[in-house]
Design a protein around this motif. Structure first.
Motif, PDB file in Angstrom:
ATOM      1  N   THR A  22     135.693 129.923  47.129  1.00 46.12           N
ATOM      2  CA  THR A  22     134.923 131.116  47.475  1.00 46.12           C
ATOM      3  C   THR A  22     133.499 130.956  46.978  1.00 46.12           C
ATOM      4  O   THR A  22     133.275 130.514  45.851  1.00 46.12           O
ATOM      5  N   GLY A  23     132.560 131.291  47.749  1.00 47.36           N
ATOM      6  CA  GLY A  23     131.161 131.129  47.354  1.00 47.36           C
ATOM      7  C   GLY A  23     130.820 131.968  46.135  1.00 47.36           C
ATOM      8  O   GLY A  23     131.090 133.170  46.105  1.00 47.36           O
ATOM      9  N   VAL A  24     130.297 131.313  45.112  1.00 48.93           N
ATOM     10  CA  VAL A  24     129.894 131.996  43.876  1.00 48.93           C
ATOM     11  C   VAL A  24     128.378 132.047  43.840  1.00 48.93           C
ATOM     12  O   VAL A  24     127.721 131.007  43.982  1.00 48.93           O
ATOM     13  N   PRO A  25     127.819 133.219  43.656  1.00 51.95           N
ATOM     14  CA  PRO A  25     126.347 133.285  43.622  1.00 51.95           C
ATOM     15  C   PRO A  25     125.799 132.561  42.398  1.00 51.95           C
ATOM     16  O   PRO A  25     126.424 132.512  41.345  1.00 51.95           O
ATOM     17  N   GLU A  26     124.654 131.976  42.543  1.00 53.31           N
ATOM     18  CA  GLU A  26     124.012 131.232  41.448  1.00 53.31           C
ATOM     19  C   GLU A  26     123.587 132.198  40.348  1.00 53.31           C
ATOM     20  O   GLU A  26     123.096 133.298  40.623  1.00 53.31           O
ATOM     21  N   ALA A  27     123.828 131.771  39.123  1.00 53.33           N
ATOM     22  CA  ALA A  27     123.462 132.633  37.987  1.00 53.33           C
ATOM     23  C   ALA A  27     121.958 132.821  37.937  1.00 53.33           C
ATOM     24  O   ALA A  27     121.186 131.898  38.190  1.00 53.33           O
ATOM     25  N   ARG A  28     121.611 134.036  37.595  1.00 59.24           N
ATOM     26  CA  ARG A  28     120.184 134.327  37.499  1.00 59.24           C
ATOM     27  C   ARG A  28     119.603 133.688  36.238  1.00 59.24           C
ATOM     28  O   ARG A  28     120.237 133.664  35.201  1.00 59.24           O
ATOM     29  N   ARG A  29     118.401 133.205  36.321  1.00 58.19           N
ATOM     30  CA  ARG A  29     117.732 132.548  35.197  1.00 58.19           C
ATOM     31  C   ARG A  29     116.593 133.424  34.711  1.00 58.19           C
ATOM     32  O   ARG A  29     115.838 133.979  35.509  1.00 58.19           O
ATOM     33  N   ASN A  30     116.515 133.513  33.390  1.00 56.14           N
ATOM     34  CA  ASN A  30     115.425 134.273  32.778  1.00 56.14           C
ATOM     35  C   ASN A  30     114.277 133.312  32.508  1.00 56.14           C
ATOM     36  O   ASN A  30     114.363 132.422  31.657  1.00 56.14           O
ATOM     37  N   ILE A  31     113.215 133.479  33.258  1.00 56.09           N
ATOM     38  CA  ILE A  31     112.099 132.535  33.114  1.00 56.09           C
ATOM     39  C   ILE A  31     111.343 132.754  31.816  1.00 56.09           C
ATOM     40  O   ILE A  31     110.525 131.925  31.420  1.00 56.09           O
ATOM     41  N   PHE A  32     111.601 133.888  31.140  1.00 59.78           N
ATOM     42  CA  PHE A  32     110.903 134.163  29.890  1.00 59.78           C
ATOM     43  C   PHE A  32     111.706 133.739  28.666  1.00 59.78           C
ATOM     44  O   PHE A  32     111.257 133.906  27.549  1.00 59.78           O
ATOM     45  N   ALA A  33     112.910 133.235  28.872  1.00 59.87           N
ATOM     46  CA  ALA A  33     113.727 132.805  27.733  1.00 59.87           C
ATOM     47  C   ALA A  33     113.220 131.460  27.224  1.00 59.87           C
ATOM     48  O   ALA A  33     112.806 130.599  27.996  1.00 59.87           O
ATOM     49  N   PHE A  34     113.238 131.265  25.922  1.00 55.15           N
ATOM     50  CA  PHE A  34     112.816 130.005  25.323  1.00 55.15           C
ATOM     51  C   PHE A  34     113.693 129.728  24.114  1.00 55.15           C
ATOM     52  O   PHE A  34     114.300 130.631  23.541  1.00 55.15           O
ATOM     53  N   TYR A  35     113.708 128.466  23.746  1.00 55.83           N
ATOM     54  CA  TYR A  35     114.568 128.028  22.653  1.00 55.83           C
ATOM     55  C   TYR A  35     113.905 128.335  21.315  1.00 55.83           C
ATOM     56  O   TYR A  35     112.732 128.018  21.106  1.00 55.83           O
ATOM     57  N   GLU A  36     114.643 128.960  20.446  1.00 55.84           N
ATOM     58  CA  GLU A  36     114.159 129.252  19.100  1.00 55.84           C
ATOM     59  C   GLU A  36     114.905 128.365  18.111  1.00 55.84           C
ATOM     60  O   GLU A  36     116.133 128.353  18.085  1.00 55.84           O
ATOM     61  N   LYS A  37     114.111 127.631  17.321  1.00 56.61           N
ATOM     62  CA  LYS A  37     114.707 126.744  16.332  1.00 56.61           C
ATOM     63  C   LYS A  37     115.275 127.556  15.176  1.00 56.61           C
ATOM     64  O   LYS A  37     114.615 128.442  14.634  1.00 56.61           O
ATOM     65  N   THR A  38     116.490 127.240  14.841  1.00 51.76           N
ATOM     66  CA  THR A  38     117.140 127.946  13.740  1.00 51.76           C
ATOM     67  C   THR A  38     116.571 127.461  12.413  1.00 51.76           C
ATOM     68  O   THR A  38     116.584 126.267  12.122  1.00 51.76           O
ATOM     69  N   VAL A  39     116.036 128.384  11.660  1.00 45.05           N
ATOM     70  CA  VAL A  39     115.448 128.054  10.361  1.00 45.05           C
ATOM     71  C   VAL A  39     116.516 128.225   9.295  1.00 45.05           C
ATOM     72  O   VAL A  39     117.073 129.315   9.126  1.00 45.05           O
ATOM     73  N   VAL A  40     116.795 127.128   8.618  1.00 42.76           N
ATOM     74  CA  VAL A  40     117.797 127.158   7.552  1.00 42.76           C
ATOM     75  C   VAL A  40     117.088 127.438   6.238  1.00 42.76           C
ATOM     76  O   VAL A  40     116.245 126.658   5.792  1.00 42.76           O
ATOM     77  N   VAL A  41     117.368 128.561   5.673  1.00 42.20           N
ATOM     78  CA  VAL A  41     116.752 128.945   4.402  1.00 42.20           C
ATOM     79  C   VAL A  41     117.591 128.361   3.271  1.00 42.20           C
ATOM     80  O   VAL A  41     118.776 128.679   3.149  1.00 42.20           O
ATOM     81  N   PRO A  42     116.981 127.450   2.485  1.00 37.84           N
ATOM     82  CA  PRO A  42     117.776 126.870   1.388  1.00 37.84           C
ATOM     83  C   PRO A  42     118.108 127.916   0.338  1.00 37.84           C
ATOM     84  O   PRO A  42     117.279 128.755  -0.017  1.00 37.84           O
ATOM     85  N   VAL A  43     119.295 127.844  -0.101  1.00 35.66           N
ATOM     86  CA  VAL A  43     119.747 128.772  -1.132  1.00 35.66           C
ATOM     87  C   VAL A  43     119.341 128.222  -2.492  1.00 35.66           C
ATOM     88  O   VAL A  43     119.681 127.094  -2.848  1.00 35.66           O
ATOM     89  N   ALA A  44     118.551 128.996  -3.192  1.00 34.21           N
ATOM     90  CA  ALA A  44     118.079 128.552  -4.508  1.00 34.21           C
ATOM     91  C   ALA A  44     119.250 128.500  -5.479  1.00 34.21           C
ATOM     92  O   ALA A  44     119.985 129.477  -5.644  1.00 34.21           O
ATOM     93  N   SER A  45     119.389 127.312  -6.050  1.00 38.14           N
ATOM     94  CA  SER A  45     120.468 127.160  -7.015  1.00 38.14           C
ATOM     95  C   SER A  45     120.081 127.813  -8.333  1.00 38.14           C
ATOM     96  O   SER A  45     118.933 127.741  -8.771  1.00 38.14           O
ATOM     97  N   ALA A  46     121.002 128.430  -8.912  1.00 40.00           N
ATOM     98  CA  ALA A  46     120.743 129.124 -10.173  1.00 40.00           C
ATOM     99  C   ALA A  46     120.525 128.109 -11.287  1.00 40.00           C
ATOM    100  O   ALA A  46     121.336 127.206 -11.499  1.00 40.00           O
ATOM    101  N   THR A  47     119.364 128.225 -11.940  1.00 34.84           N
ATOM    102  CA  THR A  47     119.057 127.329 -13.051  1.00 34.84           C
ATOM    103  C   THR A  47     119.844 127.760 -14.280  1.00 34.84           C
ATOM    104  O   THR A  47     119.752 128.924 -14.696  1.00 34.84           O
ATOM    105  N   PRO A  48     120.612 126.844 -14.813  1.00 34.46           N
ATOM    106  CA  PRO A  48     121.396 127.251 -15.990  1.00 34.46           C
ATOM    107  C   PRO A  48     120.488 127.583 -17.165  1.00 34.46           C
ATOM    108  O   PRO A  48     119.499 126.897 -17.430  1.00 34.46           O
TER     109      PRO A  48
END
Length: 303
Positions: A86-112
């Motif tokens: 059965t014919g499936v319509p093509e998914a719509r594309r958001n031309i304004f979407a862009f890839y966002e890099k995931t920023v990994v926030v380092p967890v500060a280790s507790a200084t003994p």
């Protein structure tokens, strides 16, 4: 109207050329659409030779004949063609979407938290005197503090000294002159010989002693009594002074002896001797020769 005049040579040649071109055109059209002959029919193989192997030519290699596999038509199955999707319509594309890099926030280790150093079990509050001059004589050092015991000793730069226990808050020791022969800082500690009970460190400052600010430049005297008068030059104002044995300079340096090689001073406050060797100073022209102070006799005067 006459079409061509054959009496002229040029007209005759034109007529012949036109006839030749027409004949060539007719022949070309005939060959294109009809042809000039029939092709020979391809001979069909003789029925008697079907299935027979042709003998190979001498010196040639013949590839082995493939094995014939018998086909069982009962084992063949039909191919099932699936129904059209059965014919499936093509998914719509958001031309304004862009890839966002995931920023990994380092967890500060507790200084003994470092474990604090426990305070020494014995306390040294002060020493007296706390400042002395180098090259002086031996003296008694009084140490004040808390939790002193009779087994404890006073140590100066790691050297154990004969100590006197006066009570839980007072001790004393005799400091020899060898420990203060040079300027610097000495560390005072009160502890037991096995170091099981010890105190904090307290500093004893040893300062360099004051010295005469003069230069020994000459000597005056007779043949019978040479060491009578010495000539000194002040390093500050370059003034020439004549001094004799027993004179006091700068209020504290007494002339102890005079010779052709050196002059010896005695610090009347610290009881320290200082020697100045004979050297060549700068004599200012017209400078007076004066005696700084009157002669002072002391018990340590040499005859």
């Amino acid at each position: 109207m006459e079409l061509a005049d054959l009496s002229k040579p040029g007209e005759k040649k034109k007529l012949i050329g036109a006839a030749v071109l027409g004949l060539v055109a007719i022949i070309f059209l005939w060959w294109t659409f009809i042809g000039f002959g029939s092709s020979k029919p391809t001979p069909s193989p003789s029925p008697s030779r079907v299935g027979q192997r042709t003998a190979p030519a001498p010196g040639s290699r013949q590839a082995p004949a493939p094995e014939q596999v018998a086909t069982n038509y009962n084992d063949l199955q039909g191919v099932i063609i699936p129904a059209a999707l059965t014919g499936v319509p093509e998914a719509r594309r958001n031309i304004f979407a862009f890839y966002e890099k995931t920023v990994v926030v380092p967890v500060a280790s507790a200084t003994p938290t470092p474990t604090p150093t426990p305070p020494p079990p014995v306390l040294v509050a002060s020493v007296s005197p706390s400042n002395v001059y180098a090259k002086t004589a031996e003296f008694t050092l009084e140490v004040s503090g808390d939790k002193f015991t009779p087994e404890m000793r006073i140590f100066v730069d790691g050297r154990e000294l004969p100590s006197k226990y006066k009570g839980p808050q007072q001790m004393s020791a005799q400091i020899p002159a060898s420990l203060i022969a040079s300027a610097g800082l000495r560390q005072i500690v009160v502890r037991t010989p096995d170091n099981r009970a010890y105190s904090n460190q307290v500093g004893l400052s040893v300062a360099p002693p004051p010295t005469p600010n003069y230069t020994y430049v000459g000597i005056l005297g007779t043949k019978h009594y040479v060491g009578d008068t010495a000539l000194l030059q002040d390093k500050n104002n370059k003034e020439i002074l004549s001094v004799q044995r027993g004179d006091v300079l700068s209020g504290r340096f007494r002339v102890a002896s005079i010779s052709e090689k050196e002059i010896v001073f005695l610090d009347t406050n610290l009881k320290i001797r200082h020697s100045l060797n004979m050297t060549e100073g700068e004599r200012l022209p017209g400078s007076p020769q004066s005696r700084p102070t009157p002669r002072v006799d002391a018990e340590d005067d040499e005859p």
